[in-house]
Write an enzyme that holds these catalytic residues in place. Structure first.
Site, PDB file in Angstrom:
ATOM      1  CB  CYS A 167       4.568  -0.414  -3.683  1.00  0.00           C
ATOM      2  SG  CYS A 167       5.349  -1.416  -2.413  1.00  0.00           S
TER       3      CYS A 167
ATOM      4  CB  CYS B 191       1.299  -2.199  -1.827  1.00  0.00           C
ATOM      5  SG  CYS B 191       2.984  -2.765  -2.021  1.00  0.00           S
TER       6      CYS B 191
END
EC number: 2.8.1.13
Length: 370
Positions: A109, A202
């Site tokens: 991410c 995330c």
């Protein structure tokens, strides 16, 4: 003219305080809120308690970010990276689970979303001179270092960034503790001052993990086998739901000594366990990792340590660079080193680089059951 910084604002206390600190340093601050997950587009229903809530947590985060931006008198914009997150982060996560590995989505991410697609928008659309994030880490001249607050240090998650990416990043919280950040927010009466830290995957958030994965990977129940005795000791709901070293949630009662997970066989749908009489099944002393991303320009080969997972105590290592961005790392006996996780190597507080653990060995024997 003041330099412009585009700050990733998540609606949390860390990025809120970042906005204030950047203002105090004389920057022109522009807030940018990322929306990277859509439960309906991404078929995220099983295990998602947020579906039934009056206010979606993601929308609440955006509302909190807007309130802080208003308090600090900075503009806030919103950008969607839903497709990019799916293509570059979540698809990787699912494929890793399918082959029996334990991935860490936060690392990718950061690499692909926060410091790539976000940065592209910040520099091209909003003419940023720098981007800023609320990570607890420090960078200088394109190199990465641990933050002051060791308990919150997030350099582990940033070890796949390039020198070029790091040269354009500011981490305002580098020299602050979490307590100090909270105190600043409270003194400013920021809307997020007492908001709890986010947890979970995330940009996806908290989920009932087993049900969540069932949205994308069919559960495949099977046998739990004691790897030392080869006896069946129980049954599992799917090998993908268990991690190396896991002791809780196995539902194995009636044994004199507790079991822990040591590996699996995907084809046979077998989960292997051992008890404390056989610690060697959980130990390793060498690994091969792939995709080594070197960040440090120079480092002391005699002063290296590593983390094999987040918040693990640094472990002294010996590093050998191999061909094709692979590395060989040797260390003293260590438990639960897991393929799919990232190894991050340090020279003191400096991040040397990171790679994905691919193979694990103990006493020169490859551990084929993990």
């Amino acid at each position: 003219m003041a330099k412009r910084v585009v700050l990733g604002m998540s609606g949390g206390v860390d990025s809120s305080v970042c906005a204030y600190l950047l203002q105090q340093q004389g920057y022109e601050v522009v807030g940018l809120f990322m929306r990277n997950w859509d439960s309906f587009l991404n078929n995220d229903f099983l295990g998602n308690e947020a579906i039934s809530q009056d206010v979606c947590p993601q929308e609440q985060d955006y509302a909190d970010a807007k309130e802080v931006a208003k308090q600090l008198n900075i503009p806030l914009y919103r950008v969607d990276f839903i497709k990019e997150y799916w293509d570059h982060v979540f698809s990787y996560l699912i494929e890793e689970y399918k082959i029996g590995r334990t991935p860490n989505p936060d690392i990718f991410c950061n690499k692909y979303i926060k410091f790539n697609f976000f940065a592209q928008v910040a520099f091209s659309k909003y003419q940023a001179d720098f981007i800023a994030m609320g990570h607890y880490a420090y960078c200088e001249n394109g190199e990465l270092f641990k933050a002051k607050d060791d308990s919150k240090d997030q350099s582990y998650f940033l070890a796949q960034l390039s020198n070029e990416q790091l040269k354009k990043v500011i981490f305002p919280l580098a020299n602050l503790t979490k307590q100090e950040v909270r105190e600043i927010a409270k003194n400013l009466n920021l809307a997020t001052a007492t908001k709890k830290d986010s947890t979970g995957i995330c940009f996806i958030g908290e989920r009932k993990f087993t049900k969540f994965l069932e949205n994308y990977i069919p559960a495949q129940p099977g046998k739990i086998i004691d790897i030392a005795t080869k006896q069946v000791v129980g049954s599992h709901i799917g090998t993908m739901y268990y991690t190396i070293g896991q002791r809780k949630g196995l539902n194995l009662g009636g044994f004199s000594k507790p079991y822990f997970v040591v590996g699996h066989n995907l084809e046979k749908k077998v989960l292997y366990v051992a008890n404390e009489d056989f610690p060697e099944y959980l130990l390793s002393d060498k690994l091969i990792a792939i995709g080594f991303n070197q960040i440090a320009y120079k480092f002391d080969t005699n002063n290296l340590s590593a983390k094999f997972r987040y918040r693990q105590k640094d472990i002294p290592i010996k590093l050998k660079l191999l061909a094709n961005s692979e590395i060989e790392v040797s260390y003293n006996d260590t438990e639960a080193v897991t393929p799919g996780q990232e190894i991050v190597i340090y020279d003191g507080n400096k991040v040397v680089g990171g790679a994905i653990i691919n193979e694990v060995f103990y006493k020169n024997q490859k551990k084929t059951y993990i």
